[in-house]
Design a protein around this motif. Structure first.
Motif, PDB file in Angstrom:
ATOM      1  N   LYS A  99     -17.513  52.659 -40.782  1.00  0.00           N
ATOM      2  CA  LYS A  99     -18.439  51.512 -40.280  1.00  0.00           C
ATOM      3  C   LYS A  99     -19.366  51.573 -40.671  1.00  0.00           C
ATOM      4  O   LYS A  99     -20.924  52.232 -40.328  1.00  0.00           O
ATOM      5  CB  LYS A  99     -18.066  50.854 -38.442  1.00  0.00           C
ATOM      6  N   SER A 100     -20.137  50.240 -41.603  1.00  0.00           N
ATOM      7  CA  SER A 100     -21.525  50.076 -41.856  1.00  0.00           C
ATOM      8  C   SER A 100     -22.340  49.815 -40.619  1.00  0.00           C
ATOM      9  O   SER A 100     -21.658  49.057 -40.140  1.00  0.00           O
ATOM     10  CB  SER A 100     -22.218  49.784 -43.087  1.00  0.00           C
ATOM     11  N   ARG A 101     -23.793  49.902 -40.980  1.00  0.00           N
ATOM     12  CA  ARG A 101     -24.358  49.128 -39.608  1.00  0.00           C
ATOM     13  C   ARG A 101     -24.001  48.046 -39.698  1.00  0.00           C
ATOM     14  O   ARG A 101     -23.578  46.638 -38.751  1.00  0.00           O
ATOM     15  CB  ARG A 101     -26.156  49.508 -39.995  1.00  0.00           C
ATOM     16  N   ASP A 102     -24.128  47.204 -41.370  1.00  0.00           N
ATOM     17  CA  ASP A 102     -24.225  45.439 -41.651  1.00  0.00           C
ATOM     18  C   ASP A 102     -22.367  45.031 -40.624  1.00  0.00           C
ATOM     19  O   ASP A 102     -22.293  44.527 -40.155  1.00  0.00           O
ATOM     20  CB  ASP A 102     -23.440  45.464 -42.833  1.00  0.00           C
ATOM     21  N   GLN A 103     -21.987  46.072 -40.822  1.00  0.00           N
ATOM     22  CA  GLN A 103     -20.262  45.722 -40.410  1.00  0.00           C
ATOM     23  C   GLN A 103     -20.330  45.479 -39.092  1.00  0.00           C
ATOM     24  O   GLN A 103     -19.919  44.846 -38.366  1.00  0.00           O
ATOM     25  CB  GLN A 103     -19.101  46.202 -40.683  1.00  0.00           C
ATOM     26  N   LEU A 104     -21.208  46.226 -38.032  1.00  0.00           N
ATOM     27  CA  LEU A 104     -20.865  46.520 -36.988  1.00  0.00           C
ATOM     28  C   LEU A 104     -21.969  44.949 -36.047  1.00  0.00           C
ATOM     29  O   LEU A 104     -21.890  44.995 -35.154  1.00  0.00           O
ATOM     30  CB  LEU A 104     -21.659  48.274 -36.620  1.00  0.00           C
ATOM     31  N   THR A 130     -22.571  59.803 -36.175  1.00  0.00           N
ATOM     32  CA  THR A 130     -23.040  59.728 -37.226  1.00  0.00           C
ATOM     33  C   THR A 130     -23.261  60.135 -39.064  1.00  0.00           C
ATOM     34  O   THR A 130     -23.388  60.762 -38.878  1.00  0.00           O
ATOM     35  CB  THR A 130     -24.591  59.487 -37.012  1.00  0.00           C
ATOM     36  N   LEU A 131     -23.066  58.750 -39.585  1.00  0.00           N
ATOM     37  CA  LEU A 131     -23.208  59.183 -41.198  1.00  0.00           C
ATOM     38  C   LEU A 131     -24.594  58.612 -41.539  1.00  0.00           C
ATOM     39  O   LEU A 131     -24.929  57.522 -42.136  1.00  0.00           O
ATOM     40  CB  LEU A 131     -21.725  58.870 -41.969  1.00  0.00           C
ATOM     41  N   TYR A 132     -25.519  59.877 -41.943  1.00  0.00           N
ATOM     42  CA  TYR A 132     -26.605  58.893 -41.974  1.00  0.00           C
ATOM     43  C   TYR A 132     -27.010  58.488 -42.967  1.00  0.00           C
ATOM     44  O   TYR A 132     -26.527  58.858 -44.514  1.00  0.00           O
ATOM     45  CB  TYR A 132     -27.728  60.201 -42.297  1.00  0.00           C
ATOM     46  N   THR A 157     -32.010  48.297 -34.388  1.00  0.00           N
ATOM     47  CA  THR A 157     -30.968  46.749 -32.891  1.00  0.00           C
ATOM     48  C   THR A 157     -29.371  47.686 -32.809  1.00  0.00           C
ATOM     49  O   THR A 157     -29.302  48.393 -31.452  1.00  0.00           O
ATOM     50  CB  THR A 157     -30.577  46.015 -33.122  1.00  0.00           C
ATOM     51  N   ILE A 158     -28.560  47.760 -33.562  1.00  0.00           N
ATOM     52  CA  ILE A 158     -27.750  49.028 -33.917  1.00  0.00           C
ATOM     53  C   ILE A 158     -27.674  49.917 -33.439  1.00  0.00           C
ATOM     54  O   ILE A 158     -27.531  50.869 -33.049  1.00  0.00           O
ATOM     55  CB  ILE A 158     -27.184  48.149 -35.174  1.00  0.00           C
ATOM     56  N   ASP A 159     -28.436  50.989 -33.966  1.00  0.00           N
ATOM     57  CA  ASP A 159     -28.449  52.305 -33.886  1.00  0.00           C
ATOM     58  C   ASP A 159     -29.695  52.687 -32.205  1.00  0.00           C
ATOM     59  O   ASP A 159     -28.786  53.680 -31.283  1.00  0.00           O
ATOM     60  CB  ASP A 159     -29.569  52.787 -34.761  1.00  0.00           C
ATOM     61  N   SER A 160     -30.015  51.639 -31.787  1.00  0.00           N
ATOM     62  CA  SER A 160     -31.064  51.712 -30.276  1.00  0.00           C
ATOM     63  C   SER A 160     -29.443  51.659 -29.313  1.00  0.00           C
ATOM     64  O   SER A 160     -28.784  52.243 -28.524  1.00  0.00           O
ATOM     65  CB  SER A 160     -31.525  50.691 -29.836  1.00  0.00           C
TER      66      SER A 160
END
Length: 233
Positions: free
Chosen positions: A178-183, A222-224, A198-201
């Motif tokens: 799941k990409s950050r945009d998808q999340l 995590t997939l950097y 925000t998502i990372d936190s």
């Protein structure tokens, strides 16, 4: 009618924002410092709290920390205009969202409504069985959206609204990225913009909570530069 607690030492903000929220149909309680709010919350919790960070007697960070010991009630932080440390620290301590000062009151109303909708989506009395509300088991993980409950290896884990939605989105399809945009789309309404940190936190705090139940928890990978993946154990 949802009850919103507004906590800020700026009386102008308390007055103007409470008038706006009441005009939008909310019931509003105002407090000008964290200790006064905590005293009231110990008697009865509101549906959501909007907290300033810098306040006398007890600041917003300390108030949030005390709240998270007893409730996962949705919380929005009001942060300083250029203080990214406040934003990141607040999210890692368990805030669901933040709004920078000076802010548009319309933006704050939209954030409040979005967060309440997310809360209702995972804790409302939904009867129909859907992908979003049915019981889910993935190895050691068990999630019940209708009760907003999560357990890992039989041990309960208390999550905020945002953390719950992120974990649910990842665990629904183990092995898929799941990409950050998808999340962001999962955890926030389309009209609410948030950035990557925000998502990372939220993910960092989610991992921390899961590791409190199992120090070897490693199901969220995590997939950097790409996003995150849930690996079923």
């Amino acid at each position: 009618m949802s009850k919103i607690a507004l906590v800020d030492d700026d009386r102008n903000i308390l007055t103007s924002v409470s008038m706006t929220l009441e005009a939008e149909g909310f019931e509003v309680e105002t407090y000008n410092d964290g200790q006064a709010a905590l005293d009231a919350f110990n008697k009865k919790l509101p549906d959501m709290a909007v907290l300033d960070i810098k306040m006398p007697r007890m600041d917003g960070m300390d108030l949030l920390q005390r709240l998270r010991q007893k409730t996962q009630m949705p919380v929005i932080f009001l942060t300083s205009k250029d203080d990214e440390i406040d934003e990141v620290l607040g999210l890692r301590m368990g805030a669901d969202d933040y709004v920078k000062k000076p802010f548009s009151q319309r933006l704050l109303v939209e954030r409040i409504r979005a967060l309440l909708r997310r809360q209702e989506a995972i804790s409302g009395d939904v009867v129909a069985t859907t992908t979003e509300n049915k019981m889910m088991e993935r190895g050691n993980l068990r999630m019940d959206p209708l009760r907003h409950s999560v357990s890992w290896k039989g041990q309960d884990v208390s999550l905020t609204v945002t953390e719950f939605l992120l974990l649910q989105a990842l665990a629904q399809r183990p092995g898929f990225v799941k990409s950050r945009d998808q999340l962001m789309d999962v955890a926030y309404d389309d009209q609410v913009y948030v950035d990557d940190r925000t998502i990372d936190s939220h993910i960092k705090r989610l991992r921390k909570k899961m590791r409190s139940a199992d120090t070897e928890f490693a199901a969220i990978e995590t997939l950097y530069g790409i996003g995150y993946r849930y690996n079923e154990e």
